[in-house]
Design a protein around this motif. Structure first.
Motif, PDB file in Angstrom:
ATOM      1  N   PRO A 167     -57.967  16.378 -10.509  1.00  0.00           N
ATOM      2  CA  PRO A 167     -58.389  17.225 -11.165  1.00  0.00           C
ATOM      3  C   PRO A 167     -58.051  17.744 -12.511  1.00  0.00           C
ATOM      4  N   LYS A 168     -56.624  17.522 -12.215  1.00  0.00           N
ATOM      5  CA  LYS A 168     -55.729  18.480 -13.556  1.00  0.00           C
ATOM      6  C   LYS A 168     -56.033  17.561 -14.958  1.00  0.00           C
ATOM      7  N   THR A 169     -56.356  17.977 -16.271  1.00  0.00           N
ATOM      8  CA  THR A 169     -56.012  17.255 -17.250  1.00  0.00           C
ATOM      9  C   THR A 169     -54.501  17.106 -17.513  1.00  0.00           C
ATOM     10  N   ILE A 170     -54.698  16.504 -19.071  1.00  0.00           N
ATOM     11  CA  ILE A 170     -53.057  16.680 -19.407  1.00  0.00           C
ATOM     12  C   ILE A 170     -52.575  17.672 -19.798  1.00  0.00           C
ATOM     13  N   ALA A 171     -53.227  18.394 -20.522  1.00  0.00           N
ATOM     14  CA  ALA A 171     -52.880  19.618 -21.037  1.00  0.00           C
ATOM     15  C   ALA A 171     -52.429  20.390 -19.792  1.00  0.00           C
ATOM     16  N   ASN A 172     -53.559  21.005 -18.859  1.00  0.00           N
ATOM     17  CA  ASN A 172     -53.502  21.800 -17.908  1.00  0.00           C
ATOM     18  C   ASN A 172     -51.381  21.107 -17.524  1.00  0.00           C
ATOM     19  N   CYS A 173     -51.735  19.955 -17.144  1.00  0.00           N
ATOM     20  CA  CYS A 173     -50.052  19.360 -16.512  1.00  0.00           C
ATOM     21  C   CYS A 173     -49.225  19.816 -17.520  1.00  0.00           C
ATOM     22  N   GLU A 174     -49.154  18.952 -18.825  1.00  0.00           N
ATOM     23  CA  GLU A 174     -48.454  19.361 -20.005  1.00  0.00           C
ATOM     24  C   GLU A 174     -47.738  20.801 -19.583  1.00  0.00           C
ATOM     25  N   VAL A 175     -48.563  21.782 -19.728  1.00  0.00           N
ATOM     26  CA  VAL A 175     -48.586  23.134 -19.462  1.00  0.00           C
ATOM     27  C   VAL A 175     -47.430  23.429 -17.936  1.00  0.00           C
ATOM     28  N   SER A 176     -48.045  22.459 -17.059  1.00  0.00           N
ATOM     29  CA  SER A 176     -47.154  22.915 -15.265  1.00  0.00           C
ATOM     30  C   SER A 176     -46.186  22.199 -15.489  1.00  0.00           C
ATOM     31  N   LEU A 177     -45.971  21.376 -16.764  1.00  0.00           N
ATOM     32  CA  LEU A 177     -44.464  20.800 -16.630  1.00  0.00           C
ATOM     33  C   LEU A 177     -43.266  21.950 -17.908  1.00  0.00           C
ATOM     34  N   ASP A 178     -44.071  22.404 -18.502  1.00  0.00           N
ATOM     35  CA  ASP A 178     -43.195  23.636 -19.592  1.00  0.00           C
ATOM     36  C   ASP A 178     -42.796  24.526 -18.420  1.00  0.00           C
ATOM     37  N   GLU A 179     -43.917  24.929 -17.234  1.00  0.00           N
ATOM     38  CA  GLU A 179     -43.615  26.091 -16.808  1.00  0.00           C
ATOM     39  C   GLU A 179     -42.729  25.772 -15.700  1.00  0.00           C
ATOM     40  N   GLU A 180     -42.031  24.665 -15.363  1.00  0.00           N
ATOM     41  CA  GLU A 180     -41.582  23.844 -13.977  1.00  0.00           C
ATOM     42  C   GLU A 180     -40.002  24.253 -15.100  1.00  0.00           C
ATOM     43  N   ILE A 181     -39.994  23.466 -16.008  1.00  0.00           N
ATOM     44  CA  ILE A 181     -38.886  23.051 -16.686  1.00  0.00           C
ATOM     45  C   ILE A 181     -37.937  24.011 -17.041  1.00  0.00           C
ATOM     46  N   ALA A 182     -38.630  25.715 -17.318  1.00  0.00           N
ATOM     47  CA  ALA A 182     -38.559  26.650 -18.630  1.00  0.00           C
ATOM     48  C   ALA A 182     -38.005  27.629 -16.579  1.00  0.00           C
ATOM     49  N   ASP A 183     -38.597  27.160 -15.761  1.00  0.00           N
ATOM     50  CA  ASP A 183     -37.738  26.854 -13.732  1.00  0.00           C
ATOM     51  C   ASP A 183     -36.607  26.962 -13.940  1.00  0.00           C
ATOM     52  N   VAL A 184     -36.353  25.781 -14.237  1.00  0.00           N
ATOM     53  CA  VAL A 184     -34.635  24.750 -13.809  1.00  0.00           C
ATOM     54  C   VAL A 184     -33.991  25.742 -15.344  1.00  0.00           C
ATOM     55  N   GLU A 185     -34.725  25.401 -16.066  1.00  0.00           N
ATOM     56  CA  GLU A 185     -33.296  26.330 -16.718  1.00  0.00           C
ATOM     57  C   GLU A 185     -33.141  27.676 -16.605  1.00  0.00           C
ATOM     58  N   LEU A 186     -33.767  28.260 -16.884  1.00  0.00           N
ATOM     59  CA  LEU A 186     -33.499  30.029 -16.209  1.00  0.00           C
ATOM     60  C   LEU A 186     -32.706  29.554 -15.143  1.00  0.00           C
ATOM     61  N   CYS A 187     -32.569  29.229 -14.336  1.00  0.00           N
ATOM     62  CA  CYS A 187     -31.739  28.966 -12.704  1.00  0.00           C
ATOM     63  C   CYS A 187     -31.070  28.536 -13.699  1.00  0.00           C
ATOM     64  N   LEU A 188     -30.484  27.676 -14.015  1.00  0.00           N
ATOM     65  CA  LEU A 188     -29.178  26.766 -14.902  1.00  0.00           C
ATOM     66  C   LEU A 188     -28.233  27.819 -15.565  1.00  0.00           C
ATOM     67  N   ASN A 189     -28.999  28.683 -16.172  1.00  0.00           N
ATOM     68  CA  ASN A 189     -28.867  30.077 -17.262  1.00  0.00           C
ATOM     69  C   ASN A 189     -27.639  30.949 -16.334  1.00  0.00           C
ATOM     70  N   GLU A 190     -28.864  30.704 -15.305  1.00  0.00           N
ATOM     71  CA  GLU A 190     -28.324  33.028 -14.105  1.00  0.00           C
ATOM     72  C   GLU A 190     -26.879  32.025 -13.715  1.00  0.00           C
ATOM     73  N   LEU A 191     -26.898  30.519 -12.816  1.00  0.00           N
ATOM     74  CA  LEU A 191     -25.568  30.034 -12.267  1.00  0.00           C
ATOM     75  C   LEU A 191     -24.538  29.626 -13.532  1.00  0.00           C
ATOM     76  N   GLY A 192     -24.674  29.687 -15.252  1.00  0.00           N
ATOM     77  CA  GLY A 192     -23.889  29.918 -16.133  1.00  0.00           C
ATOM     78  C   GLY A 192     -23.461  28.441 -16.247  1.00  0.00           C
ATOM     79  N   PHE A 193     -24.383  27.653 -16.019  1.00  0.00           N
ATOM     80  CA  PHE A 193     -24.965  26.249 -16.755  1.00  0.00           C
ATOM     81  C   PHE A 193     -25.052  25.828 -17.822  1.00  0.00           C
TER      82      PHE A 193
END
Length: 98
Positions: A41-67
Motif C-alpha cells: 500500500p506504500k507508494t514509491i515516494a513513501n518508500c524512498e522517504v522510509s529508506l532515507d530515514e533508515e539510512i540516516a539511522d544507520v549513519e547516526l549509529c556509525l557516527n556514534e561508533l566512530g566510523f
C-alpha cells in the motif's frame, strides 16, 4: 552529554544491527513498490522517504561508533573503490563485455 556517554559500544553495535535490519527491510519494500509484482500500500515516494530515514539511522549509529572519522573514511573509500571495480568486472563478464 552525548549518546556514547550513555550507551556503551556493545549497545551501539546492537542498535546498528537493528537499524541495519530496518534499512534492509526498507530497501526490499521500495523494490516491491517499484516492481508491483507483490503490491504494497506504500507508494514509491513513501518508500524512498522510509529508506532515507533508515539510512540516516544507520549513519547516526556509525557516527556514534566512530566510523566516520577521517581514518575510517579513508579506509572505507579504498575498500569501496576495490569492491566497485570487482562488482563492475563481474557485471561486465556476465553481460559478455569483458
Amino acid at each position: 552529554m552525548n549518546i556514547k556517554e550513555i550507551l556503551d559500544k556493545t549497545e551501539l553495535l546492537a542498535q546498528l544491527a537493528e537499524e541495519s535490519a530496518e534499512l534492509s527491510q526498507a530497501a526490499l519494500k521500495l523494490r516491491r513498490a517499484i516492481m508491483g509484482i507483490n503490491p504494497t500500500p506504500k507508494t514509491i515516494a513513501n518508500c524512498e522517504v522510509s529508506l532515507d530515514e533508515e539510512i540516516a539511522d544507520v549513519e547516526l549509529c556509525l557516527n556514534e561508533l566512530g566510523f566516520h572519522s577521517e581514518d575510517h573514511l579513508f579506509i572505507q573509500s579504498e575498500i569501496m573503490a576495490a569492491k566497485q571495480k570487482r562488482w563492475l568486472t563481474r557485471l561486465l563478464e556476465r553481460h559478455g563485455e569483458v
